[in-house]
Design a protein around this motif. Structure first.
Motif, PDB file in Angstrom:
ATOM      1  N   MET A   1      12.763 -24.426   1.302  1.00 50.70           N
ATOM      2  CA  MET A   1      11.641 -23.524   1.656  1.00 50.70           C
ATOM      3  C   MET A   1      10.684 -23.733   0.777  1.00 50.70           C
ATOM      4  O   MET A   1      10.872 -23.740  -0.366  1.00 50.70           O
ATOM      5  CB  MET A   1      11.969 -22.042   1.808  1.00 50.70           C
ATOM      6  N   ASN A   2       9.427 -23.700   1.209  1.00 52.31           N
ATOM      7  CA  ASN A   2       8.310 -23.875   0.360  1.00 52.31           C
ATOM      8  C   ASN A   2       7.453 -22.649   0.183  1.00 52.31           C
ATOM      9  O   ASN A   2       7.337 -21.659   1.068  1.00 52.31           O
ATOM     10  CB  ASN A   2       7.405 -25.023   1.040  1.00 52.31           C
ATOM     11  N   LEU A   3       6.858 -23.066  -1.041  1.00 47.20           N
ATOM     12  CA  LEU A   3       5.967 -21.762  -1.553  1.00 47.20           C
ATOM     13  C   LEU A   3       4.546 -22.195  -1.006  1.00 47.20           C
ATOM     14  O   LEU A   3       4.028 -23.296  -1.108  1.00 47.20           O
ATOM     15  CB  LEU A   3       6.071 -21.631  -2.946  1.00 47.20           C
ATOM     16  N   ARG A   4       3.615 -21.325  -0.701  1.00 41.02           N
ATOM     17  CA  ARG A   4       1.931 -21.823  -0.387  1.00 41.02           C
ATOM     18  C   ARG A   4       1.358 -20.516  -0.890  1.00 41.02           C
ATOM     19  O   ARG A   4       1.756 -19.237  -1.437  1.00 41.02           O
ATOM     20  CB  ARG A   4       1.972 -21.851   1.030  1.00 41.02           C
ATOM     21  N   PHE A   5      -0.007 -20.691  -0.908  1.00 41.87           N
ATOM     22  CA  PHE A   5      -0.865 -19.771  -1.360  1.00 41.87           C
ATOM     23  C   PHE A   5      -2.112 -19.733  -0.543  1.00 41.87           C
ATOM     24  O   PHE A   5      -2.236 -20.418   0.183  1.00 41.87           O
ATOM     25  CB  PHE A   5      -1.117 -19.967  -2.843  1.00 41.87           C
ATOM     26  N   ARG A   6      -2.739 -18.353  -0.669  1.00 40.86           N
ATOM     27  CA  ARG A   6      -4.071 -18.300  -0.127  1.00 40.86           C
ATOM     28  C   ARG A   6      -4.797 -17.487  -1.075  1.00 40.86           C
ATOM     29  O   ARG A   6      -4.253 -16.670  -1.981  1.00 40.86           O
ATOM     30  CB  ARG A   6      -3.922 -17.442   1.271  1.00 40.86           C
ATOM     31  N   LEU A   7      -6.079 -17.914  -1.145  1.00 45.23           N
ATOM     32  CA  LEU A   7      -6.911 -17.290  -2.271  1.00 45.23           C
ATOM     33  C   LEU A   7      -7.226 -15.868  -2.071  1.00 45.23           C
ATOM     34  O   LEU A   7      -7.435 -15.438  -0.665  1.00 45.23           O
ATOM     35  CB  LEU A   7      -8.418 -18.018  -2.302  1.00 45.23           C
ATOM     36  N   ALA A   8      -7.037 -14.878  -2.775  1.00 44.47           N
ATOM     37  CA  ALA A   8      -6.952 -13.545  -2.695  1.00 44.47           C
ATOM     38  C   ALA A   8      -8.705 -13.213  -2.687  1.00 44.47           C
ATOM     39  O   ALA A   8      -9.404 -13.721  -3.224  1.00 44.47           O
ATOM     40  CB  ALA A   8      -6.533 -12.722  -3.925  1.00 44.47           C
ATOM     41  N   THR A   9      -8.784 -12.118  -1.781  1.00 39.23           N
ATOM     42  CA  THR A   9     -10.335 -11.616  -1.736  1.00 39.23           C
ATOM     43  C   THR A   9     -10.368 -10.376  -2.209  1.00 39.23           C
ATOM     44  O   THR A   9      -9.331  -9.639  -2.344  1.00 39.23           O
ATOM     45  CB  THR A   9     -10.605 -11.677  -0.014  1.00 39.23           C
ATOM     46  N   PRO A  10     -11.359  -9.733  -2.311  1.00 36.24           N
ATOM     47  CA  PRO A  10     -11.566  -8.267  -2.667  1.00 36.24           C
ATOM     48  C   PRO A  10     -10.742  -7.300  -2.136  1.00 36.24           C
ATOM     49  O   PRO A  10     -10.397  -6.259  -2.498  1.00 36.24           O
ATOM     50  CB  PRO A  10     -13.205  -8.053  -2.474  1.00 36.24           C
ATOM     51  N   GLU A  11     -10.846  -7.586  -0.545  1.00 35.65           N
ATOM     52  CA  GLU A  11      -9.999  -6.766   0.384  1.00 35.65           C
ATOM     53  C   GLU A  11      -8.394  -6.698  -0.197  1.00 35.65           C
ATOM     54  O   GLU A  11      -7.680  -5.857   0.349  1.00 35.65           O
ATOM     55  CB  GLU A  11      -9.958  -7.125   1.778  1.00 35.65           C
ATOM     56  N   ASP A  12      -8.100  -7.642  -0.991  1.00 37.41           N
ATOM     57  CA  ASP A  12      -6.500  -7.703  -1.420  1.00 37.41           C
ATOM     58  C   ASP A  12      -6.503  -7.152  -2.533  1.00 37.41           C
ATOM     59  O   ASP A  12      -5.281  -7.006  -3.057  1.00 37.41           O
ATOM     60  CB  ASP A  12      -6.214  -9.190  -1.503  1.00 37.41           C
ATOM     61  N   PHE A  13      -7.350  -6.439  -2.887  1.00 39.14           N
ATOM     62  CA  PHE A  13      -7.243  -5.738  -4.486  1.00 39.14           C
ATOM     63  C   PHE A  13      -5.933  -4.497  -4.491  1.00 39.14           C
ATOM     64  O   PHE A  13      -5.270  -4.657  -5.541  1.00 39.14           O
ATOM     65  CB  PHE A  13      -8.355  -5.036  -4.829  1.00 39.14           C
ATOM     66  N   PRO A  14      -5.793  -3.595  -3.419  1.00 42.41           N
ATOM     67  CA  PRO A  14      -4.706  -2.659  -3.716  1.00 42.41           C
ATOM     68  C   PRO A  14      -3.420  -3.525  -3.813  1.00 42.41           C
ATOM     69  O   PRO A  14      -2.603  -3.085  -4.399  1.00 42.41           O
ATOM     70  CB  PRO A  14      -4.751  -1.859  -2.255  1.00 42.41           C
ATOM     71  N   HIS A  15      -3.412  -4.444  -2.791  1.00 43.06           N
ATOM     72  CA  HIS A  15      -1.925  -5.205  -2.764  1.00 43.06           C
ATOM     73  C   HIS A  15      -1.773  -5.872  -3.972  1.00 43.06           C
ATOM     74  O   HIS A  15      -0.555  -5.847  -4.843  1.00 43.06           O
ATOM     75  CB  HIS A  15      -1.914  -5.969  -1.595  1.00 43.06           C
ATOM     76  N   LEU A  16      -2.736  -6.710  -4.524  1.00 47.40           N
ATOM     77  CA  LEU A  16      -2.713  -7.358  -5.686  1.00 47.40           C
ATOM     78  C   LEU A  16      -2.370  -6.675  -6.884  1.00 47.40           C
ATOM     79  O   LEU A  16      -1.508  -6.863  -7.595  1.00 47.40           O
ATOM     80  CB  LEU A  16      -3.815  -8.310  -5.898  1.00 47.40           C
ATOM     81  N   LEU A  17      -3.134  -5.491  -6.968  1.00 51.65           N
ATOM     82  CA  LEU A  17      -2.877  -4.537  -7.971  1.00 51.65           C
ATOM     83  C   LEU A  17      -1.462  -4.080  -8.198  1.00 51.65           C
ATOM     84  O   LEU A  17      -0.942  -3.666  -9.297  1.00 51.65           O
ATOM     85  CB  LEU A  17      -3.852  -3.280  -8.053  1.00 51.65           C
ATOM     86  N   ALA A  18      -0.966  -3.559  -6.915  1.00 48.47           N
ATOM     87  CA  ALA A  18       0.589  -3.060  -7.054  1.00 48.47           C
ATOM     88  C   ALA A  18       1.475  -4.388  -7.656  1.00 48.47           C
ATOM     89  O   ALA A  18       2.305  -4.024  -8.415  1.00 48.47           O
ATOM     90  CB  ALA A  18       1.002  -2.996  -5.751  1.00 48.47           C
ATOM     91  N   MET A  19       1.163  -5.587  -7.444  1.00 44.86           N
ATOM     92  CA  MET A  19       2.027  -6.776  -7.867  1.00 44.86           C
ATOM     93  C   MET A  19       1.716  -6.664  -9.554  1.00 44.86           C
ATOM     94  O   MET A  19       2.535  -6.930 -10.299  1.00 44.86           O
ATOM     95  CB  MET A  19       1.791  -7.894  -7.277  1.00 44.86           C
ATOM     96  N   VAL A  20       0.588  -6.561  -9.886  1.00 47.30           N
ATOM     97  CA  VAL A  20      -0.075  -6.579 -11.293  1.00 47.30           C
ATOM     98  C   VAL A  20       0.856  -5.750 -11.882  1.00 47.30           C
ATOM     99  O   VAL A  20       1.264  -5.775 -13.200  1.00 47.30           O
ATOM    100  CB  VAL A  20      -1.296  -6.707 -11.641  1.00 47.30           C
ATOM    101  N   ARG A  21       0.682  -4.401 -11.390  1.00 46.11           N
ATOM    102  CA  ARG A  21       1.524  -3.334 -12.350  1.00 46.11           C
ATOM    103  C   ARG A  21       2.999  -3.525 -12.479  1.00 46.11           C
ATOM    104  O   ARG A  21       3.755  -3.392 -13.402  1.00 46.11           O
ATOM    105  CB  ARG A  21       1.257  -1.955 -11.552  1.00 46.11           C
ATOM    106  N   ALA A  22       3.655  -4.241 -11.289  1.00 48.30           N
ATOM    107  CA  ALA A  22       4.963  -4.308 -11.282  1.00 48.30           C
ATOM    108  C   ALA A  22       5.335  -5.444 -12.455  1.00 48.30           C
ATOM    109  O   ALA A  22       6.312  -5.323 -13.360  1.00 48.30           O
ATOM    110  CB  ALA A  22       5.564  -4.743 -10.008  1.00 48.30           C
TER     111      ALA A  22
END
Length: 158
Positions: A1-22
């Motif tokens: 299985m392959n990993l891929r990415f998408r560029l985060a946007t300002p709308e992704d802040f809450p989701h990204l912040l949860a991972m940052v805290r983890a």
């Protein structure tokens, strides 16, 4: 299985912040909301500062993230990228995705015109350091030292 990415946007802040805290909790990094949250918002809003890559896999929608910041160094040949943070969620580990995540970050940096990609790793994280070394990073045998330049509310340095 392959990993891929998408560029985060300002709308992704809450989701990204949860991972940052983890990530910070797991890697024993002091979490200072007054520093981290404005920095993350700036990264998401201003592409000239760098990018946040949200990692996804076929069966893991929230595989992790990478933050990349632009820097400049005469010694490094000009503009380079700091791979600031790399986090894989527990469900994404043990699949070879750490190496794939590094390759995704490298490819992004090449396309964006970086001369070099650098990173820092905590001394206690021997597993991460081994991954980075096996992916072609070299240990420059230097220590990173930090001088906080925080400005007090009155505008004067402490």
């Amino acid at each position: 299985m392959n990993l891929r990415f998408r560029l985060a946007t300002p709308e992704d802040f809450p989701h990204l912040l949860a991972m940052v805290r983890a990530f910070y909790a797991e890697d024993q990094i002091a979490y200072d909301a007054a520093l981290v949250e404005p920095g993350l918002r700036t990264l998401l809003a201003e592409p000239a500062c760098g990018a946040a890559l949200l990692l996804e896999g076929d069966d893991v929608a929230e595989a992790g993230y990478i933050t990349l910041g632009w820097c400049f160094s005469v010694e490094q040949g000009g503009r380079f990228v700091l791979l600031d943070e790399l986090y894989l969620a527990p469900a994404a580990r043990g699949r070879g995705w750490g190496r794939q995540a590094l390759a995704l970050a490298r490819d992004w940096a090449i396309v964006e015109g970086a001369s070099v990609m650098r990173l820092e790793v905590n001394h206690h994280n021997a597993r991460a350091k081994a991954l980075y070394l096996s992916a072609g990073y070299r240990d420059d045998e230097r220590d990173i030292l930090t001088l906080p330049l925080a400005v007090s509310p009155a505008g004067l340095h402490p």
